[in-house]
Enzyme design. Structure first.
Site, PDB file in Angstrom:
ATOM      1  N   LYS A 184       0.845  -1.211  -0.167  1.00  0.00           N
ATOM      2  CA  LYS A 184       0.066   0.010  -0.032  1.00  0.00           C
ATOM      3  C   LYS A 184       0.783   1.216  -0.058  1.00  0.00           C
ATOM      4  CE  LYS A 184       0.803   1.429   4.424  1.00  0.00           C
ATOM      5  NZ  LYS A 184       1.603   2.662   4.839  1.00  0.00           N
ATOM      6  N   PRO A 243      10.280  -4.026   0.071  1.00  0.00           N
ATOM      7  CA  PRO A 243      10.969  -3.645   1.169  1.00  0.00           C
ATOM      8  C   PRO A 243      10.704  -3.939   2.795  1.00  0.00           C
ATOM      9  CG  PRO A 243       9.926  -1.724   0.188  1.00  0.00           C
ATOM     10  CD  PRO A 243       9.675  -3.094  -0.672  1.00  0.00           C
ATOM     11  N   GLY A 268       7.250   1.492   4.828  1.00  0.00           N
ATOM     12  CA  GLY A 268       6.195   2.358   4.823  1.00  0.00           C
ATOM     13  C   GLY A 268       5.483   1.991   3.781  1.00  0.00           C
ATOM     14  N   GLY A 281       3.574  -1.170   4.024  1.00  0.00           N
ATOM     15  CA  GLY A 281       3.047  -2.135   4.536  1.00  0.00           C
ATOM     16  C   GLY A 281       3.108  -3.511   4.309  1.00  0.00           C
ATOM     17  N   GLY A 282       4.513  -3.890   3.994  1.00  0.00           N
ATOM     18  CA  GLY A 282       4.824  -5.167   3.591  1.00  0.00           C
ATOM     19  C   GLY A 282       4.602  -6.335   4.806  1.00  0.00           C
ATOM     20  N   GLY A 283       5.080  -6.023   5.980  1.00  0.00           N
ATOM     21  CA  GLY A 283       4.733  -6.990   7.085  1.00  0.00           C
ATOM     22  C   GLY A 283       3.179  -6.976   7.457  1.00  0.00           C
ATOM     23  N   SER A 284       2.578  -6.019   7.334  1.00  0.00           N
ATOM     24  CA  SER A 284       1.147  -5.976   7.612  1.00  0.00           C
ATOM     25  C   SER A 284       0.307  -6.828   6.647  1.00  0.00           C
ATOM     26  CB  SER A 284       0.535  -4.449   7.698  1.00  0.00           C
ATOM     27  OG  SER A 284       1.322  -3.795   8.694  1.00  0.00           O
ATOM     28  N   SER A 285       0.604  -6.424   5.237  1.00  0.00           N
ATOM     29  CA  SER A 285       0.158  -7.200   4.175  1.00  0.00           C
ATOM     30  C   SER A 285       0.302  -8.887   4.117  1.00  0.00           C
ATOM     31  CB  SER A 285       0.593  -6.677   2.849  1.00  0.00           C
ATOM     32  OG  SER A 285       0.159  -7.376   1.857  1.00  0.00           O
ATOM     33  N   ASP A 295      -1.787  -1.048  10.627  1.00  0.00           N
ATOM     34  CA  ASP A 295      -1.745  -1.035   9.416  1.00  0.00           C
ATOM     35  C   ASP A 295      -2.361  -2.139   8.659  1.00  0.00           C
ATOM     36  OD1 ASP A 295      -0.822   1.352   8.544  1.00  0.00           O
ATOM     37  OD2 ASP A 295       1.004   0.709   8.059  1.00  0.00           O
TER      38      ASP A 295
END
Ligand code: C5P
Length: 322
Positions: free
Chosen positions: A10, A94, A98, A100-104, A136
């Site tokens: 995102k 990455p 910023g 949202g990779g981990g959240s996604s 997030d």
């Protein structure tokens, strides 16, 4: 058989930070937008117990500090199921970027476990688990263009924006979100205008601008960039709405190279350029694919990782997830 899901990124189209709440979180307003870049998350459920995370990227933790682990644990507890869950993450987005990779990845894990166990959580349990694990995460239960309120975890689907071309630049800097919020608190302390009332007013202004801007997005049909004039006008309206990301005020002074990337976007003709979340991702929206691709190439030649992609509508988000 493992369930394989695309876990999309995102960006934030503007982010207004308000007051620090009694629980330590900050009130905020933001427009989240999913984009077509993604990781791949594979979830397997077998007999046994335990949660295992596999990822070749050593920056991704494989213990209970990983958001996927925390979601998996809560999903099993809520479903009252015992299983050995193996989560394999192919990292392309990455880390601490910023976007949202981990959240996604964590939301993909939730959906992957549901599919692997052939069951579904109640919608309120999905949302509760997501917001318990991070501010997030809930946006990824909606996808497309999403208004974020509260500490970011109150999410509202908005009419989808056209599939504008975008360049995502991710300089190799890890910006800590809690640190960025701490620096924002210091800025507020040192700035007489940023009183509690001043901050609430700015939040209201952001909400009003976002409403006015998004109210002009067509609510029927899948908006295409080829929608021509309309799509172009919307892009100009975004700039006129004065939508900005407050984190730029504390992150750019600390990492001037990120401000430089924003300037490259502006020089190359981006209609809108901004930091995403607390960074380090900086993105630029372009009127044409050719301009986006040329800018991405230029940044890469300067040693800054960058990719041209597009915004991803809600329908595309769910269709392409897997
Ligand atoms: O919710 P999440 O785990 O992403 O938040 C990480 C940290 O960022 C929080 O512990 C808090 O320090 C800060 N934060 C905040 N206000 C928000 C969201 C996050 O202060 N709205």
């Amino acid at each position: 058989m493992a369930i394989s899901l695309r876990s999309f990124a995102k960006i934030n189209l503007g982010l207004a930070i308000g007051t620090r709440r009694p629980d330590g979180f900050h009130d905020l307003r933001t427009i989240y937008q999913t984009v077509a870049l993604h990781d791949v998350v594979k979830v397997d459920a077998a007999r046994g117990v335990g949660i295992e995370i596999r990822c070749k990227d050593s920056r991704v933790p494989d213990d209970d500090s990983n958001t996927c682990w925390r979601v998996a644990e809560r999903v099993l507890r809520t479903l009252k199921q015992r299983a050995k869950i193996v989560i394999a993450i192919e990292k392309k987005l990455p880390v601490q970027g910023g976007i949202g990779g981990g959240s996604s990845n964590a939301v993909a894990t939730m959906i992957g476990i549901e599919k692997a166990l052939k069951t579904q959580l109640a919608p309120h349990d999905r949302l509760r688990i997501a917001s318990e694990v991070g501010s997030d995460l809930p946006l990824f239960l909606v996808g497309g263009t999403v208004l974020g309120c509260g500490r970011g975890e109150e999410v509202w689907p908005m009419p989808d924006l056209p599939a504008w071309d975008i360049v995502i630049a991710t300089p190799n800097i890890g910006v800590s979100t809690p640190d960025a919020f701490r620096r924002w608190d210091e800025l507020v302390q040192d700035n007489g205008k940023l009183t509690d009332t001043g901050l609430s007013d700015r939040i209201s202004t952001f909400s009003r601008s976002a409403f006015e801007w998004l109210a002009s997005v067509p609510t029927t049909g899948v908006p295409t960039k080829e929608g021509g004039d309309r799509a172009e006008t919307l892009l100009l309206d975004l700039v006129r709405a004065g939508i900005e990301n407050d984190f730029e005020r504390v992150v750019f002074p600390e990492y001037p190279e990120l401000r430089d990337v924003k300037r490259v976007f502006e020089r190359e003709g981006a209609s809108f350029a901004s930091l995403s979340g607390s960074g380090s991702t900086v993105f630029g929206l372009f009127a044409t694919k050719a301009a986006a691709e040329k800018t991405a190439e230029k940044l890469v030649a300067e040693g800054i990782p960058a990719q041209a992609t597009t915004l991803l509508s809600r329908e595309q988000y769910w269709e392409q997830m897997g």
